[in-house]
Design a protein around this motif. Structure first.
Motif, PDB file in Angstrom:
ATOM      1  N   GLU A   1       0.837  -1.207   0.000  1.00  0.00           N
ATOM      2  CA  GLU A   1       0.000   0.000   0.000  1.00  0.00           C
ATOM      3  C   GLU A   1       0.873   1.259   0.000  1.00  0.00           C
ATOM      4  O   GLU A   1       0.593   2.235  -0.715  1.00  0.00           O
ATOM      5  CB  GLU A   1      -0.915  -0.044   1.233  1.00  0.00           C
ATOM      6  CG  GLU A   1      -2.099   0.909   1.191  1.00  0.00           C
ATOM      7  CD  GLU A   1      -3.070   0.645   0.042  1.00  0.00           C
ATOM      8  OE1 GLU A   1      -3.352   1.627  -0.688  1.00  0.00           O
ATOM      9  OE2 GLU A   1      -3.510  -0.503  -0.144  1.00  0.00           O
ATOM     10  N   MET A   2       1.958   1.195   0.789  1.00  0.00           N
ATOM     11  CA  MET A   2       2.874   2.346   0.872  1.00  0.00           C
ATOM     12  C   MET A   2       3.553   2.629  -0.463  1.00  0.00           C
ATOM     13  O   MET A   2       3.937   3.761  -0.758  1.00  0.00           O
ATOM     14  CB  MET A   2       3.966   2.070   1.904  1.00  0.00           C
ATOM     15  CG  MET A   2       3.511   2.235   3.334  1.00  0.00           C
ATOM     16  SD  MET A   2       4.869   1.857   4.458  1.00  0.00           S
ATOM     17  CE  MET A   2       5.894   3.296   4.168  1.00  0.00           C
ATOM     18  N   ALA A  12      22.795   5.172  11.521  1.00  0.00           N
ATOM     19  CA  ALA A  12      23.267   4.284  10.450  1.00  0.00           C
ATOM     20  C   ALA A  12      22.226   4.123   9.338  1.00  0.00           C
ATOM     21  O   ALA A  12      22.549   4.286   8.155  1.00  0.00           O
ATOM     22  CB  ALA A  12      23.641   2.920  11.023  1.00  0.00           C
ATOM     23  N   LEU A  13      20.999   3.834   9.722  1.00  0.00           N
ATOM     24  CA  LEU A  13      19.964   3.601   8.716  1.00  0.00           C
ATOM     25  C   LEU A  13      19.747   4.852   7.877  1.00  0.00           C
ATOM     26  O   LEU A  13      19.625   4.782   6.648  1.00  0.00           O
ATOM     27  CB  LEU A  13      18.651   3.170   9.393  1.00  0.00           C
ATOM     28  CG  LEU A  13      17.483   2.880   8.457  1.00  0.00           C
ATOM     29  CD1 LEU A  13      17.818   1.740   7.497  1.00  0.00           C
ATOM     30  CD2 LEU A  13      16.212   2.533   9.228  1.00  0.00           C
ATOM     31  N   ASP A  14      19.744   6.007   8.571  1.00  0.00           N
ATOM     32  CA  ASP A  14      19.560   7.263   7.852  1.00  0.00           C
ATOM     33  C   ASP A  14      20.715   7.502   6.866  1.00  0.00           C
ATOM     34  O   ASP A  14      20.505   7.949   5.743  1.00  0.00           O
ATOM     35  CB  ASP A  14      19.459   8.409   8.864  1.00  0.00           C
ATOM     36  CG  ASP A  14      18.859   9.642   8.223  1.00  0.00           C
ATOM     37  OD1 ASP A  14      17.726   9.513   7.688  1.00  0.00           O
ATOM     38  OD2 ASP A  14      19.522  10.697   8.206  1.00  0.00           O
ATOM     39  N   ALA A  15      21.924   7.155   7.293  1.00  0.00           N
ATOM     40  CA  ALA A  15      23.085   7.303   6.402  1.00  0.00           C
ATOM     41  C   ALA A  15      22.930   6.383   5.199  1.00  0.00           C
ATOM     42  O   ALA A  15      23.265   6.764   4.062  1.00  0.00           O
ATOM     43  CB  ALA A  15      24.362   6.975   7.160  1.00  0.00           C
ATOM     44  N   GLY A  16      22.403   5.179   5.436  1.00  0.00           N
ATOM     45  CA  GLY A  16      22.177   4.224   4.350  1.00  0.00           C
ATOM     46  C   GLY A  16      21.169   4.772   3.349  1.00  0.00           C
ATOM     47  O   GLY A  16      21.354   4.656   2.125  1.00  0.00           O
ATOM     48  N   ALA A  38      19.880   7.220  -1.823  1.00  0.00           N
ATOM     49  CA  ALA A  38      19.265   8.351  -2.517  1.00  0.00           C
ATOM     50  C   ALA A  38      20.284   9.079  -3.389  1.00  0.00           C
ATOM     51  O   ALA A  38      19.997   9.446  -4.533  1.00  0.00           O
ATOM     52  CB  ALA A  38      18.660   9.306  -1.496  1.00  0.00           C
ATOM     53  N   ARG A  39      21.487   9.242  -2.856  1.00  0.00           N
ATOM     54  CA  ARG A  39      22.554   9.939  -3.596  1.00  0.00           C
ATOM     55  C   ARG A  39      22.903   9.170  -4.882  1.00  0.00           C
ATOM     56  O   ARG A  39      23.029   9.748  -5.958  1.00  0.00           O
ATOM     57  CB  ARG A  39      23.772  10.050  -2.682  1.00  0.00           C
ATOM     58  CG  ARG A  39      24.896  10.904  -3.244  1.00  0.00           C
ATOM     59  CD  ARG A  39      25.937  11.149  -2.172  1.00  0.00           C
ATOM     60  NE  ARG A  39      26.746   9.971  -1.918  1.00  0.00           N
ATOM     61  CZ  ARG A  39      27.134   9.582  -0.696  1.00  0.00           C
ATOM     62  NH1 ARG A  39      26.751  10.254   0.380  1.00  0.00           N
ATOM     63  NH2 ARG A  39      27.883   8.512  -0.553  1.00  0.00           N
ATOM     64  N   PRO A  91       9.817   4.752   0.209  1.00  0.00           N
ATOM     65  CA  PRO A  91       9.354   6.107  -0.119  1.00  0.00           C
ATOM     66  C   PRO A  91      10.343   7.189   0.338  1.00  0.00           C
ATOM     67  O   PRO A  91      10.562   8.170  -0.387  1.00  0.00           O
ATOM     68  CB  PRO A  91       8.023   6.212   0.633  1.00  0.00           C
ATOM     69  CG  PRO A  91       7.551   4.793   0.767  1.00  0.00           C
ATOM     70  CD  PRO A  91       8.794   3.990   0.958  1.00  0.00           C
ATOM     71  N   ALA A  92      10.953   6.986   1.513  1.00  0.00           N
ATOM     72  CA  ALA A  92      11.918   7.975   2.017  1.00  0.00           C
ATOM     73  C   ALA A  92      13.129   8.076   1.092  1.00  0.00           C
ATOM     74  O   ALA A  92      13.621   9.180   0.801  1.00  0.00           O
ATOM     75  CB  ALA A  92      12.362   7.587   3.427  1.00  0.00           C
TER      76      ALA A  92
END
Lengths: 223, 293
Positions: free
Chosen positions: B34-35, B248-252, B257-258, B284-285
């Motif tokens: 759904e997401m 860590a997850l955010d860096a991943g 994304a980069r 999505p992020a």
């Protein structure tokens, strides 16, 4: 040759727990080289069964246990010993076991070994599977290395994504068959042949149970 | 818009993955689906991935289709012989599934039914040929069928395999037997990936770069050690380490994304295939940070 390994003793004892006397048949070919059915192994089995309180009525190492008629002739002198035994233990491969089943229709026959594969002996008592007896040889297309056997997936068109620095995803102890084929084809200047797309294999070339009657073929040719 | 049309439109195509669960509780999977709805051009549904027994890909593809997503049926050759594969392909076709990804499949040894008999009656290259045949109204034996399929078929490739040459030869075979698009194994070194694309561009196929979300430095090290054909460069591992355990997850996500942004901006390939491996809710992020949403 046919590679065999001794079955777990407990499993064997469970199979034969209701029998008291035994005749042992070994084989001087593959099973001797695999140390599963030669003279020393038959002797060891006698000692093991003795210790378990079982009686051995006789034993014999057949020359070629998968040869039905030859084995029948060889075993003639042991007629009484075999008749006296409750059961026959065959210490060779599954083929040898079934020779005894054919020869002694009224006698229980048990295998003492598991039959593993058709193997090449690389060194003394070291064996590698090189051929799967698939019925339609493709060694002419693969630089003489069989991917049906050497690749756990039996791939025919090159390595999968699991190939890893020349090793297989299934185990680092397995060399990637297709990297081996690639290196070999390069060495013998046949790399371009690797571009040929292999069609799906015809597995009907090995339709069980297989039979071959050369005699009949010869007689047909004479007519 | 269908997956095929998305390529034809010239847009930067994005796919991701949904992994069917083991068991009949599909709430979480449907939530992830759904997401992803409306954000992706298509979504892969894996086929007993890593040889772990789960719900079959075809059933989940049909559910996604009913939800309004565009599924890609992953089909491996591990569990079905040529009769089963063709029969399932015809079944998928009448259910309205239009895309199929042909793979050989992980060996049962990797999974939770190690005693299973591996099938591999045919393999990826041959399965592509089979799809081609069904698309042309005949089964693989050449027998006429009543009604043909109309699949858009793809395959996978590992651009960082070593040695790479046999892998590229197989890539060419896959093109010849009918692959229209490729999803690659995870890539982290964009410069090296460019070399592969230079080769792949000689062929009329679409390339989606595989993007696997790095969730921790440990995961990166693990993949480097154990996953064939994946190489995470040290500077990326350092980047995740520097972010600390919390970050860590955010860096991943930032790295993924980069990379996606670079692949898109420099028009290196036709799109990306995002594999979030257990963090599907982060897709999505990633897309948002890559400027895709």
């Amino acid at each position: 040759m046919i590679i065999t390994a001794k079955r777990d003793l407990q499993e064997l004892m469970e199979n034969i727990k209701n029998y008291k006397s035994f005749f042992l048949i070994g084989c001087s070919e593959c099973a001797s080289l695999c140390a599963t059915g030669g003279e020393p192994e038959l002797k060891a089995m006698k000692e093991t069964l003795d210790a378990e309180g079982k009686k051995i009525t006789g034993s014999f190492v057949a020359k070629t246990g998968c040869q039905v008629l030859g084995t029948k002739v060889e075993l003639k002198p042991f007629k009484d010993a075999i008749a006296e035994a409750d059961c026959i233990l065959v210490m060779s491969c599954g083929a040898g076991t079934q020779t005894a089943v054919e020869l002694y229709e009224d006698k229980p026959v048990y295998p003492t070994n598991d039959t593993l594969f058709l193997g090449n002996m690389t060194r003394l008592q070291m064996f590698d599977e090189r051929c799967s007896l698939c019925g339609k040889c493709i060694l002419d297309k693969t630089g003489g290395i069989c991917p049906v056997t050497a690749c756990p997936k039996g791939l025919l068109n090159g390595p999968c994504g699991g190939t890893n620095e020349g090793k297989c995803e299934v185990s680092p102890d397995i060399e990637c068959a297709w990297v081996r084929i690639y290196n070999r084809m390069k060495r013998i200047n046949k790399l371009e042949d690797m571009r040929e797309i292999a069609k799906p294999k015809d597995w009907s070339a090995h339709k069980k149970p297989m039979k071959l009657n050369i005699r009949e073929k010869k007689e047909e040719a004479k007519k | 818009m269908s997956f095929k049309n998305a390529f034809d439109s010239g847009k930067f195509v994005v796919t991701a993955e949904v992994g069917p669960p083991k068991g009949t509780d599909i709430k979480e999977m449907l939530h992830h689906a759904e997401m992803l709805k409306g954000k992706l051009d298509a979504v892969n549904v894996t086929d007993n991935q890593s040889a772990v027994m789960r719900i079959c890909s075809m059933a989940i593809c049909k559910l996604l289709l009913d939800m309004g997503l565009e599924p890609i049926l992953q089909m491996t050759c591990r569990d079905r012989n040529r009769i089963g594969l063709q029969s399932d392909l015809l079944g998928a076709s009448v259910l309205g599934i239009k895309n199929v990804l042909c793979m050989t499949g992980d060996h049962p040894n990797a999974g939770d039914h190690k005693e299973a008999k591996p099938v591999y009656d045919v393999e990826s290259v041959q399965l592509l040929g089979i799809v081609n045949s069904l698309n042309n109204g005949k089964d693989m034996m050449g027998n006429e069928m009543k009604g043909s399929t109309n699949f858009f078929q793809g395959a996978v490739v590992t651009p960082e395999a070593n040695p790479v040459e046999p892998q590229l030869m197989k890539f060419e075979k896959k093109v010849k037997t009918g692959a229209k698009f490729f999803q690659t194994q995870a890539i982290y070194d964009i410069e090296k990936f460019k070399e592969f694309v230079k080769f792949a561009r000689k062929f009329p196929v679409k390339i989606l770069a595989g993007i696997v979300l790095l969730k921790s430095a440990g995961m990166a090290n693990y993949m480097n050690k154990f996953v064939p054909g994946i190489r995470v460069p040290q500077d990326l591992i350092d980047e995740i380490k520097a972010a600390g355990k919390e970050g860590a997850l955010d860096a991943g996500i930032k790295i993924a994304a980069r990379h996606i942004k670079q692949l898109k901006d420099e028009k290196i390939c036709d799109g990306v295939h995002i594999m979030a491996i257990g963090a599907e809710d982060k897709v999505p992020a990633i897309m948002e940070r890559a400027g895709l949403l």
